[in-house]
Design an enzyme around this catalytic site. Sequence first.
Site, PDB file in Angstrom:
ATOM      1  N   LYS A 167       0.901  55.272  34.318  1.00 42.71           N
ATOM      2  CA  LYS A 167       1.403  55.152  32.943  1.00 42.71           C
ATOM      3  C   LYS A 167       2.093  53.799  32.767  1.00 42.71           C
ATOM      4  CE  LYS A 167       4.286  57.902  29.728  1.00 42.71           C
ATOM      5  NZ  LYS A 167       5.090  59.130  29.619  1.00 42.71           N
ATOM      6  N   SER A 204       4.164  62.368  26.168  1.00 47.22           N
ATOM      7  CA  SER A 204       3.756  61.004  25.894  1.00 47.22           C
ATOM      8  C   SER A 204       2.800  60.411  26.940  1.00 47.22           C
ATOM      9  CB  SER A 204       5.019  60.137  25.825  1.00 47.22           C
ATOM     10  OG  SER A 204       5.699  60.170  27.093  1.00 47.22           O
ATOM     11  N   SER A 227       6.693  65.394  28.930  1.00 45.62           N
ATOM     12  CA  SER A 227       5.668  64.370  28.709  1.00 45.62           C
ATOM     13  C   SER A 227       4.515  64.362  29.702  1.00 45.62           C
ATOM     14  CB  SER A 227       6.309  62.976  28.690  1.00 45.62           C
ATOM     15  OG  SER A 227       6.940  62.759  27.462  1.00 45.62           O
TER      16      SER A 227
END
Length: 527
Positions: free
Chosen positions: A76, A171, A195
Site C-alpha cells: 500500500k 482504504s 481498512s
Amino acid sequence: MLGRTLREVSAALKQGQITSTELCQKCLSFIKKTKFLNAYITVSEDVALKQAEESEKRYKQGQPLGDLDGIPVAVKDNFSTSGIETTCASNMLKGYIPPYNATVVQKLLDQGALLMGKTNLDEFAMGSGSTDGVFGPVKNPWSYSKQYREKRQPKPCEEEEGSGWLITGGSSGGSAAAVAAFTCFAALGSDTGGSTRNPAAHCGLVGFKPSYGLVSRHGLIPLVNSMDVPGILTRSVDDAAIVLGVLAGHDPKDSTTVQEPIKPFKIPNLTDVNNLCVGIPKEYLVPELSSEVRSLWSQAADLFESKGAKVIEVSLPHTCYSIVCYHVLCTSEVASNMARFDGLQYGHRSDIDVSTEAMYAATRREGFNDVVRGRILSGNFFLLKENYENYFIKAQKVRRLIANDFVNVFGSGVDVLLTPTTLSAAVPYLEFIKEDNRTRSAQDDIFTQAVNMAGLPAVSVPVALSNQGLPIGLQFIGHAFCDQQLLTIAKWFEKHVQFPVIQLQELMDDGSSFLKNEKLTSVSLKQ
C-alpha cells in the site's frame, strides 16, 4: 500458476516448475492487463525484475531465503519504500521518495519477496471505499467476474458509460484488487478502523489485522498512532500466516512493539472444534445489516455448532458508543499527525511567498483534499483547550470501557467472536458516492473499528457469494496476542466453507486455463 496460493507457488519455485523471473513477468503482464482497475499507483517493474534475477540465482544454488523468496507482493502506498515514490494518494506527497524502507517492507525484501509496486488507497488512508485518492478510484475485480456478470441486470445507462463497476472497499482497496486480480500473491495494507478487513470482504480475500504491537509500524505513514497496524491481504488463511511469521516481532525503531521473541507461526490443522467456544455479540445485529449477511452469519454459527463447538450469545454493551468515540480519537490524532505536512521539509510546497504563514496555509489547502482537511478541522476542534476534557478525555475513557467489554467476554471462556465484516456486499461506485466520506466511513467501520480501539487481532474470511454473485466475508476476533489461535480457527472455517475462486475469463488471453480446475461451489453455507 497465478491462481495458486502462496504456499503452492513457493513449492513450485523450490521444485523448479517455474523460475522467479518467469513468475515476475507473468504478474507484470497481468498488472498491465488489469491497469483499468487502477489498483497500482506505481509499478516497480525494474526493481521487481532485478529482485527476481537475484532470487533465481539463490534457487539455482539451492539456497532460497524462505517461503517468500521469489514471491510477488504489493505494498500500500502509505508504507515508505526506499527509492520508490510514496504518495499516500495525496498531492501533498506527490514526488516524495523516502530514503528508507518501512520495517515491514524491509522484512519482506530480506526474505526475497519481489516488490511489484505501490497500491492505491483513499487519500492518507481516510475512507472506506478507495474512491478518494488523488489518482482516482479503484475498481473491484469482481465487477468483471463471470459470477457477477451472469447474475447482474445492468441498467442501459451503465452499459453505455461503463459505470456499473463496484467499489473495492477501503482504504486498502488497491492492495485488495491487486491480490484478487492475480497480480501478486500477498499485499500489505494498513488497518486503523477496518481498512484491511473491509476491502478483503468486498474482494473475496482473507484480510488479517494483527494484535497492536505484534507488527512494527515504523515507516507506515501514521494516521492514528494508537490504532494503526499493518494488515495482510492474501487468498488463503495459510498465506496470511506465512506473511505474519515474517513480519511479527520486536522492532527497536517502534517502541510499541512487543519485547518478547515471537515463536514461528505454524498454523496447525484443527481436526475438531469440540472444545471451542464461539461468541456472537448481540449488539452487532444492527437494522442496517443486509439480510444476506445476516443469514450467512447465522449459518456460520450453525456450522460451528453442528461440528461440536459451543456457540453463545455475548454482550459488548458499549458498542453503541464506539463509532462516535472512534471518530473523536481518530480525528484528534489525525490533526496532530498531519501537522508535519507544512511544505518545509518534504512533499508539496505552495509558490505563495508573502509570508511563512501564508505559505503554510496555501500548501495545506492545495495538498490535502476535503476529506483530510475536514478531519483535521474536527480533530483540532476536539483538542481545543475548552473542549479537551469534554471530547478527547471523555472518548479516551469510553475507549477503555470498550476494550474492557472484550476483556470481560474473553475472560468468561469465549475463545473467538464471530461477527459480520461489512453491512453488505460491495456496492456500485455511483451508489457509494451518493453519501459523503464521513457518513460512509461511519457506516462501513461499524463492525471493525472497536477491534482497533481494543488492540485485538481480527481476520475477515470470505464465506460465500451473494445472490448477485459477489463475495461476502465474516470476521473473527481473537484474544490479544493470540493471533495464531485466531488464524487456526479461521483456517478450519475456510476449509469448511470452500469459497469459490473468482473467474476473470474476460481478462485472460489464454481462456483462463489456470482457473478451470478450481472448485466453484461454496459447500456448507449456501442452500
